[in-house]
Design a protein around this motif. Structure first.
Motif, short mmCIF file in Angstrom:
data_model
loop_
_atom_site.label_atom_id
_atom_site.label_comp_id
_atom_site.label_asym_id
_atom_site.label_seq_id
_atom_site.Cartn_x
_atom_site.Cartn_y
_atom_site.Cartn_z
N ILE A 11 6.79 -1.40 13.34
CA ILE A 11 5.82 -2.45 13.05
C ILE A 11 4.45 -1.82 12.89
O ILE A 11 4.03 -1.03 13.74
CB ILE A 11 5.80 -3.51 14.16
CG1 ILE A 11 7.17 -4.19 14.29
CG2 ILE A 11 4.71 -4.55 13.88
CD1 ILE A 11 7.25 -5.16 15.44
N SER A 12 3.78 -2.15 11.80
CA SER A 12 2.43 -1.62 11.59
C SER A 12 1.50 -2.77 11.18
O SER A 12 1.95 -3.77 10.63
CB SER A 12 2.41 -0.54 10.52
OG SER A 12 2.70 -1.09 9.24
N LYS A 13 0.23 -2.57 11.46
CA LYS A 13 -0.77 -3.56 11.09
C LYS A 13 -1.84 -2.90 10.25
O LYS A 13 -2.26 -1.77 10.53
CB LYS A 13 -1.38 -4.21 12.32
CG LYS A 13 -0.41 -5.08 13.11
CD LYS A 13 -1.10 -5.84 14.22
CE LYS A 13 -0.13 -6.76 14.94
NZ LYS A 13 -0.79 -7.54 16.03
N ALA A 14 -2.24 -3.59 9.21
CA ALA A 14 -3.33 -3.10 8.34
C ALA A 14 -4.44 -4.13 8.36
O ALA A 14 -4.19 -5.35 8.43
CB ALA A 14 -2.82 -2.89 6.93
N PHE A 15 -5.65 -3.63 8.28
CA PHE A 15 -6.81 -4.51 8.42
C PHE A 15 -7.83 -4.15 7.35
O PHE A 15 -8.26 -3.00 7.26
CB PHE A 15 -7.41 -4.33 9.82
CG PHE A 15 -8.44 -5.36 10.18
CD1 PHE A 15 -8.06 -6.66 10.47
CD2 PHE A 15 -9.78 -5.02 10.24
CE1 PHE A 15 -9.01 -7.60 10.82
CE2 PHE A 15 -10.72 -5.96 10.57
CZ PHE A 15 -10.34 -7.27 10.88
N THR A 515 -5.60 -9.43 -5.96
CA THR A 515 -5.33 -8.06 -5.51
C THR A 515 -4.41 -7.34 -6.50
O THR A 515 -3.83 -7.95 -7.40
CB THR A 515 -4.66 -8.05 -4.13
OG1 THR A 515 -3.33 -8.61 -4.26
CG2 THR A 515 -5.46 -8.85 -3.13
N GLY A 516 -4.27 -6.05 -6.31
CA GLY A 516 -3.24 -5.32 -7.04
C GLY A 516 -1.90 -5.53 -6.37
O GLY A 516 -1.76 -6.36 -5.45
N GLU A 517 -0.88 -4.80 -6.81
CA GLU A 517 0.45 -4.91 -6.20
C GLU A 517 0.42 -4.31 -4.81
O GLU A 517 -0.01 -3.17 -4.61
CB GLU A 517 1.49 -4.20 -7.06
CG GLU A 517 1.71 -4.88 -8.40
CD GLU A 517 2.77 -4.17 -9.23
OE1 GLU A 517 3.13 -3.03 -8.86
OE2 GLU A 517 3.23 -4.74 -10.22
N LEU A 518 0.87 -5.07 -3.83
CA LEU A 518 0.89 -4.64 -2.44
C LEU A 518 2.33 -4.48 -1.98
O LEU A 518 3.23 -5.18 -2.46
CB LEU A 518 0.18 -5.66 -1.55
CG LEU A 518 -1.26 -6.01 -1.93
CD1 LEU A 518 -1.79 -7.13 -1.04
CD2 LEU A 518 -2.14 -4.77 -1.82
N GLY A 519 2.54 -3.53 -1.06
CA GLY A 519 3.86 -3.40 -0.44
C GLY A 519 4.82 -2.47 -1.13
O GLY A 519 6.00 -2.42 -0.77
N TYR A 520 4.38 -1.69 -2.12
CA TYR A 520 5.31 -0.81 -2.83
C TYR A 520 5.10 0.67 -2.49
O TYR A 520 5.75 1.54 -3.04
CB TYR A 520 5.14 -0.96 -4.34
CG TYR A 520 3.79 -0.54 -4.85
CD1 TYR A 520 3.52 0.78 -5.16
CD2 TYR A 520 2.76 -1.48 -4.98
CE1 TYR A 520 2.27 1.17 -5.60
CE2 TYR A 520 1.51 -1.10 -5.41
CZ TYR A 520 1.26 0.22 -5.72
OH TYR A 520 0.03 0.61 -6.15
N ILE A 531 0.39 -12.53 7.55
CA ILE A 531 -0.90 -12.28 6.90
C ILE A 531 -1.89 -13.29 7.44
O ILE A 531 -1.59 -14.49 7.53
CB ILE A 531 -0.80 -12.40 5.37
CG1 ILE A 531 0.14 -11.31 4.81
CG2 ILE A 531 -2.18 -12.28 4.72
CD1 ILE A 531 0.35 -11.41 3.32
N ALA A 532 -3.08 -12.81 7.79
CA ALA A 532 -4.13 -13.71 8.29
C ALA A 532 -5.45 -13.37 7.59
O ALA A 532 -5.82 -12.20 7.47
CB ALA A 532 -4.29 -13.58 9.80
N SER A 597 -5.77 -9.33 7.48
CA SER A 597 -4.87 -8.47 8.25
C SER A 597 -3.43 -8.74 7.85
O SER A 597 -3.05 -9.88 7.55
CB SER A 597 -5.05 -8.70 9.75
OG SER A 597 -4.68 -10.03 10.10
N THR A 598 -2.63 -7.69 7.80
CA THR A 598 -1.22 -7.82 7.45
C THR A 598 -0.38 -7.09 8.50
O THR A 598 -0.75 -6.01 8.97
CB THR A 598 -0.91 -7.23 6.07
OG1 THR A 598 -1.28 -5.84 6.05
CG2 THR A 598 -1.67 -7.95 4.98
#
Length: 606
Positions: A11-15, A515-520, A531-532, A597-598
């Motif tokens: 599990i990771s979090k990005a901010f 946004t651009g493509e996320l998650g790839y 997502i918040a 945040s994701t």
């Protein structure tokens, strides 16, 4: 059967708490947007929309026969617009009819320059004194003598007085008196001489003068002393740019030599004397150090030659471009060896700069004898984008052939990679305000695009374009752009400089960001579980969030609306599992988006 291995370590979090603007490329960084509209860097690092645009003029909507705006410039705290046949002080709402100097041209776009108290208009080559609006005219002037008069030419002194006891001969007079004059016609000694009793010899006169008499003329209505005039006399030495030394209604004195005591020509229907003060053809112009500078490249049908030259007016005199008297105040002309059209001109870092698409020229020096050309092989200004040249602080920005460039005096650097290489832009028009570069360009298909580059943060934003053809300088954070029927105020409405500005046509700003493509970016099995987004939404504003899974249409996630609460709001959601996704923000009115945040969960590669 294989099952994915999932652990808490997966599990990771990005901010994201810095929004970095527009980047229309396939790979965008965190906080950048592949597409956006009407955002601003004013509240960086927060995401916020631009301010509403103000309108100074509120003219009637466009139509085929309606008068149009032709130029706009700020002088001091006033904004002046050339509108139809009027010079309009927008600040005081006073219009001055200047049709006398427009020669019936009430529609063409004009480049407006300021030199001292004078407003200059090119290519009309007209001027008006902003301190005395009755003082207006054309930079060029032409006098034509009437028919059936006799034009006289006589050698004279600087004051126009006749020369004492003038003799014309190949040999000197036998018994001259002190101050007598002799025109020597001998081939090896031709010239004007004056007898000096003290030296007992004929002394050569360094400068000789010719008085041109035109009975019944009113030359002072056309010219001034010091003007360079082009004539069509039968004395060829004085025809090409003679400088008027003394001027009266019925005569002028110019520098020149004639080998006879007097001469005359009679005007008729087949010939008459003309005197012209003229300017060279100028493709682009600018002002620098109390001179007007310009340049021209093209074929001259009168000489059957290609002209490729840079010009400067006489010091402090925008009417005279052919005064060559050997003084520091003289006009200036320089022939360039590189072929190709000039595409721009501007004063930068205290020196005039000229551009071709692949060249930058800089003129060093303070006066003609000192001027020195320095040439740089670099990306210059794109043809048709001469109005993109803007000085902001210590930098010069402009639209080059392929890129928007920033130039610090050494080498231009491309800054437009975020605008995408897939789109080519042309016919750029730009302005600068509060460390920002506003540029409007056209695509190959003719669609207008408007971008704003923030020099402080090095980021681009895209705004809804306006059909502007000129920008002014800024006043207290406000930049003004002229379209055919309006003058728009850009920047910050809170610093509106003039009382007659209004938020016409914009109750609020509609904005969006995708946004651009996320998650790839990782090969493992993964999904975003949470997502918040945190934002502040004032009253009457709205903030909507949408998501697109695997390039499918956008689905609405949620909407935040402003209320009386002074605190921020959070919109949180759990997206569906997918390979990649995009998020789109949109809304109207003011807002501040603080962060996103994701939470991502990863499985094994199996």
């Amino acid at each position: 059967m294989y099952l994915p291995n999932i652990s808490e370590e997966g599990i990771s979090k990005a901010f994201i708490d810095q929004w970095l603007g527009y980047n229309h490329n396939y790979k965008v960084g965190d906080g950048e947007f592949f597409d956006s509209n009407n955002l601003s860097s004013d509240q960086f690092p927060l995401l916020s929309p631009r301010k509403v645009r103000t309108n100074l003029t509120n003219l009637t909507e466009e139509g085929d026969d309606l008068p149009v705006m032709r130029g706009v410039i700020q002088v001091g705290t006033d904004i002046w617009a050339l509108w139809d046949k009027y010079l309009w002080n927008i600040s005081t709402d006073i219009q001055t009819d200047i049709s006398d100097i427009l020669d019936g041209d009430y529609t063409s776009e004009q480049t407006l320059l300021v030199m001292g108290s004078y407003l200059l208009m090119f290519p009309l080559k007209a001027y008006i004194n902003l301190n005395d609006l009755t003082d207006m005219g054309l930079m060029e002037a032409e006098f034509e003598a009437p028919e059936n008069i006799t034009i006289t030419y006589t050698p004279c002194s600087l004051s126009g007085a006749a020369l004492q006891n003038l003799t014309v001969a190949s040999t000197s007079p036998a018994t001259p008196a002190h101050g007598d004059y002799w025109i020597c016609t001998a081939t090896d000694k031709e010239g004007l001489y004056c007898w000096n009793d003290y030296q007992s010899e004929w002394e050569a006169v360094a400068v000789s003068y010719i008085k041109i008499g035109i009975p019944g003329a009113t030359l002072t209505d056309y010219f001034e002393e010091g003007d360079a005039v082009f004539l069509n006399t039968n004395l060829p030495d004085i025809n090409e740019g003679s400088v008027i030394q003394v001027l009266d209604d019925e005569y002028m004195v110019v520098i020149g030599f004639m080998d006879q005591a007097s001469a005359s020509q009679s005007t008729s229907s087949s010939w008459t004397l003309t005197a012209k003060r003229k300017l060279p053809h100028l493709d682009v112009v600018c002002c620098d150090k109390n001179r007007v500078w310009g340049c021209h490249y093209g074929y001259d049908s009168s000489t059957h030659k290609v002209v490729n030259e840079i010009y400067a007016s006489k010091l402090g005199d925008f009417k005279n471009w052919y005064v060559y008297s050997g003084l520091s105040t003289d006009s200036y002309a320089l022939t360039i060896g590189d072929m190709g059209e000039f595409t721009g001109a501007i004063s930068f870092q205290g020196y005039p700069h000229f551009f071709k698409e692949d060249k930058i020229y800089k003129i060093y020096g303070s006066y003609p004898a000192e001027y020195q050309l320095v040439q740089m092989d670099a990306e210059g200004v794109q043809k048709g984008s001469e109005k993109s040249l803007v000085v902001i602080g210590q930098y010069l920005l402009y639209k080059g052939v392929s890129d928007v460039c920033v130039f610090d005096g050494s080498r231009p650097v491309a800054i437009s990679i975020p605008l995408s290489r897939e789109d080519m832009f042309y016919d750029a028009v730009a302005g600068g305000c509060l460390n920002k570069y506003y540029v409007i360009m056209e695509t190959t298909a003719g669609a207008k695009r408007m971008f704003v580059y923030d020099l402080q943060y090095g980021m681009w934003e895209k705004e809804e374009p306006i059909a502007a053809f000129q920008f002014t300088r800024s006043v207290d954070g406000q930049l003004y752009a002229a379209s055919a029927y309006n003058i728009w105020g850009l920047g910050t409405r809170n610093n509106a400089a003039y009382a007659n500005e209004s938020a016409l046509d914009e109750e609020w700003v509609e904005w969006s960001a995708e946004t651009g493509e996320l998650g790839y970016s990782t090969p493992n099995k993964k999904y975003v579980s949470h997502i918040a987004i945190r934002a502040f939404i004032p009253t009457r504003s709205e903030f909507k969030v949408e998501i697109s899974y695997d390039d499918r249409p956008y689905d609405e996630v949620g909407v935040l609306r402003g209320n009386s609460d002074i605190g921020s709001q959070t919109l949180a959601f759990a997206p569906f599992r997918c390979d990649h996704y995009r998020i789109r923000f949109s809304g109207h009115g003011e807002c501040r988006v603080y962060s996103m945040s994701t939470t991502t969960e990863y499985g094994s590669e199996e």
